[in-house]
Scaffold this motif. Structure first.
Motif, PDB file in Angstrom:
ATOM      1  N   GLN A   1      26.548 -17.879 -34.205  1.00  0.00           N
ATOM      2  CA  GLN A   1      25.800 -16.612 -34.130  1.00  0.00           C
ATOM      3  C   GLN A   1      24.552 -16.687 -35.015  1.00  0.00           C
ATOM      4  OE1 GLN A   1      26.686 -14.022 -32.222  1.00  0.00           O
ATOM      5  NE2 GLN A   1      28.833 -14.371 -31.766  1.00  0.00           N
ATOM      6  N   GLU A   2      24.706 -17.245 -36.217  1.00  0.00           N
ATOM      7  CA  GLU A   2      23.560 -17.389 -37.121  1.00  0.00           C
ATOM      8  C   GLU A   2      22.508 -18.331 -36.530  1.00  0.00           C
ATOM      9  OE1 GLU A   2      24.819 -18.648 -40.981  1.00  0.00           O
ATOM     10  OE2 GLU A   2      26.067 -16.891 -41.344  1.00  0.00           O
ATOM     11  N   GLU A   3      22.959 -19.453 -35.980  1.00  0.00           N
ATOM     12  CA  GLU A   3      22.019 -20.433 -35.423  1.00  0.00           C
ATOM     13  C   GLU A   3      21.277 -19.866 -34.216  1.00  0.00           C
ATOM     14  OE1 GLU A   3      24.505 -23.777 -34.619  1.00  0.00           O
ATOM     15  OE2 GLU A   3      24.496 -24.493 -36.708  1.00  0.00           O
ATOM     16  N   GLU A   4      21.991 -19.123 -33.366  1.00  0.00           N
ATOM     17  CA  GLU A   4      21.337 -18.540 -32.187  1.00  0.00           C
ATOM     18  C   GLU A   4      20.280 -17.512 -32.585  1.00  0.00           C
ATOM     19  OE1 GLU A   4      24.363 -17.034 -29.615  1.00  0.00           O
ATOM     20  OE2 GLU A   4      25.197 -19.028 -29.218  1.00  0.00           O
ATOM     21  N   ALA A   5      20.584 -16.697 -33.596  1.00  0.00           N
ATOM     22  CA  ALA A   5      19.606 -15.707 -34.063  1.00  0.00           C
ATOM     23  C   ALA A   5      18.385 -16.399 -34.648  1.00  0.00           C
ATOM     24  CB  ALA A   5      20.249 -14.792 -35.106  1.00  0.00           C
ATOM     25  N   GLU A   6      18.601 -17.460 -35.418  1.00  0.00           N
ATOM     26  CA  GLU A   6      17.486 -18.206 -36.018  1.00  0.00           C
ATOM     27  C   GLU A   6      16.644 -18.877 -34.943  1.00  0.00           C
ATOM     28  OE1 GLU A   6      14.848 -19.716 -38.698  1.00  0.00           O
ATOM     29  OE2 GLU A   6      16.398 -18.179 -39.002  1.00  0.00           O
ATOM     30  N   PHE A   7      17.304 -19.432 -33.929  1.00  0.00           N
ATOM     31  CA  PHE A   7      16.585 -20.097 -32.834  1.00  0.00           C
ATOM     32  C   PHE A   7      15.746 -19.076 -32.061  1.00  0.00           C
ATOM     33  CE2 PHE A   7      16.346 -22.030 -28.554  1.00  0.00           C
ATOM     34  CZ  PHE A   7      15.789 -23.253 -28.903  1.00  0.00           C
ATOM     35  N   ALA A   8      16.323 -17.903 -31.799  1.00  0.00           N
ATOM     36  CA  ALA A   8      15.589 -16.845 -31.087  1.00  0.00           C
ATOM     37  C   ALA A   8      14.385 -16.384 -31.898  1.00  0.00           C
ATOM     38  CB  ALA A   8      16.521 -15.669 -30.806  1.00  0.00           C
TER      39      ALA A   8
END
Length: 465
Positions: free
Chosen positions: A105-112
């Motif tokens: 979840q953290e990685e997806e938010a950072e990528f977005a």
């Protein structure tokens, strides 16, 4: 005392299982799953929980897959502080899966945030690793086959469901003012002839039954996965190649390791190195050694006597170990996540080994539309990995028969184990077609009263008991 249920998930879909049971003086949740899949389903995860959380007093978990436990960090983040009951093995699996989910979840938010594709100026994760860790002190592990009290009027018993380690059929005994009533939740049921896990326990009686319908419209192919796996491995080794098996970390990986061990022991594949290259899969596999009475494997843990502990099997936790396999030449087997090649360490191996025709890639599960795994089994000649177009010269195989879900015949076999018809049966955790087919089959063949509930529907189970 009146008893009602509200369907907060796992109704009309195969994801997000949440069932709110209200006794008036005591409210509890059975399962607390994350919605996955289509965008309109995933967006439900952001909705505010539909009741004040100080009124919710307990959560009962059937098993540790994210579509049954993945919402727990969000629930706790919004203020839930009560006990979360689960089996002992599920307690440990929940920790592994929620930590990984929080990290993703953290990685997806950072990528977005970096790519700017979110409609939000500052996209946030649904929950973080820290939020996941906040769940752990609330977990209350319980053994199989022993009733425990969660309220003076509510007793719970867990029975083996198969499916994955720790998965449970859950019986809830509610003591009313004048009578007792049995609620039974199937959870996700496993196969009746799984070589690792116990078959689903037959339950004789239920007043109200919730039965999953994931494969309610399907009959599993009658295949011999061990033989097909051995054939694909020998075929690759005959070319002087290396085998890559993308596999789901929990459940599927352990079944694959079991079959590889049996093939090796029978002399059907040579004794070559088997690299398990997935930290989550390694952690999950070690739980089978810790919870040896929760499955059918022998308790013998001596070297070369156990599918998860023998000379050829090597656990690669560290990134450097994983990277060392990029240039590996010769016969070996790499088992790595993810199972549909959507992410994880397996991408490194595919990136380096797909271009060489001597190698083989063996998929051991369903490949969803739009995934790399689906494109590979459909024969695409180039696959994008890390932004590069990688030529697919390795041979791609797909093995059926390794599903952890009961098919229609096995769901019916479990249902026929009831010595009395439940007064009401809810068909849950299935897409529309599979739920309808199973509902009709139970109605026509067993004369059951079946209902397919809708999302957010409330139903009165008992009045004045």
């Amino acid at each position: 005392m009146d008893v009602t249920v509200k369907f907060l998930g796992g109704a009309g879909s195969v994801t997000g299982s949440k069932y709110l049971i209200d006794l008036g003086e005591f409210e509890f949740l059975v399962d607390c799953g994350l919605f996955q899949g289509r965008r309109e389903l995933r967006e439900r995860n952001w909705d505010k929980f539909p009741m004040p959380l100080e009124q919710l007093e307990a959560v009962i978990i059937t098993h540790a897959h994210l579509d049954h436990v993945g919402y727990l960090p969000r629930l706790v983040k919004q203020g839930f502080k009560g006990p979360i009951y689960c089996t002992e093995a599920s307690s440990e699996l929940i920790k592994i899966l929620l930590l990984d989910s929080g990290k993703l979840q953290e990685e997806e938010a950072e990528f977005a945030r970096k790519k700017g594709y979110s409609r939000h100026d500052n996209p946030q994760p649904l929950y973080t690793v820290e939020d996941a860790e906040a769940v752990f002190p609330l977990l209350v592990p319980k053994p199989f086959d022993q009733a425990f009290e969660i309220h003076p009027k509510v007793k719970v018993t867990y029975f083996h469901a198969g499916h994955i380690l720790g998965a449970a059929i859950t019986k809830i005994l509610i003591k009313g003012n004048s009578q007792e009533k049995r609620l039974v939740f199937s959870g996700d049921l496993g196969r009746f002839h799984d070589p690792l896990l116990f078959p689903p326990t037959l339950i004789p009686k239920a007043d109200i039954l919730w039965i999953e319908s994931t494969y309610g419209d399907r009959i599993a192919p009658k295949v011999k996965p061990e033989e097909e796996l051995g054939s694909a491995i020998r075929d690759t080794f005959d070319r002087g190649g290396l085998v890559i098996i993308p596999s789901f970390a929990v459940g599927r990986t352990q079944l694959v390791l079991y079959y590889l061990f049996k093939l090796k022991e029978k002399g059907k594949i040579p004794k070559v190195p088997i690299f398990l290259d997935s930290p989550m899969a390694i952690d999950a596999t070690k739980l089978y050694l810790d919870f040896s009475t929760d499955h059918q494997l022998t308790a013998a843990l001596e070297e070369d006597q156990h599918p998860f502990n023998h000379r050829q099997l090597r656990y690669f936790q560290k990134q450097e170990q994983s990277m060392s396999l990029n240039e590996y030449r010769g016969n070996a087997i790499i088992v790595s996540a993810s199972g549909m090649a959507t992410g994880g360490r397996v991408l490194h191996h595919l990136h380096h080994h797909l271009p060489h025709e001597r190698n083989g890639v063996i998929f051991v599960g369903f490949q969803a539309e739009g995934t790399r795994g689906r494109r590979l089994v459909e024969g695409e000649k180039y696959i994008t990995i890390y932004g590069n177009q990688v030529p697919v010269n390795a041979k791609v195989y797909q093995i059926d028969g390794l599903s952890a879900h009961a098919d229609q015949e096995e769901l019916m076999e479990w249902a026929e184990g009831f010595t009395e018809r439940p007064k009401m049966t809810f068909i849950i955790h299935g897409e529309e077609k599979s739920a309808e087919v199973l509902a009709d089959k139970l109605k026509n063949e067993l004369s059951w009263n079946t209902t397919i509930p809708n999302y957010l529907e409330s139903v009165v189970l008992f009045e004045g008991i």
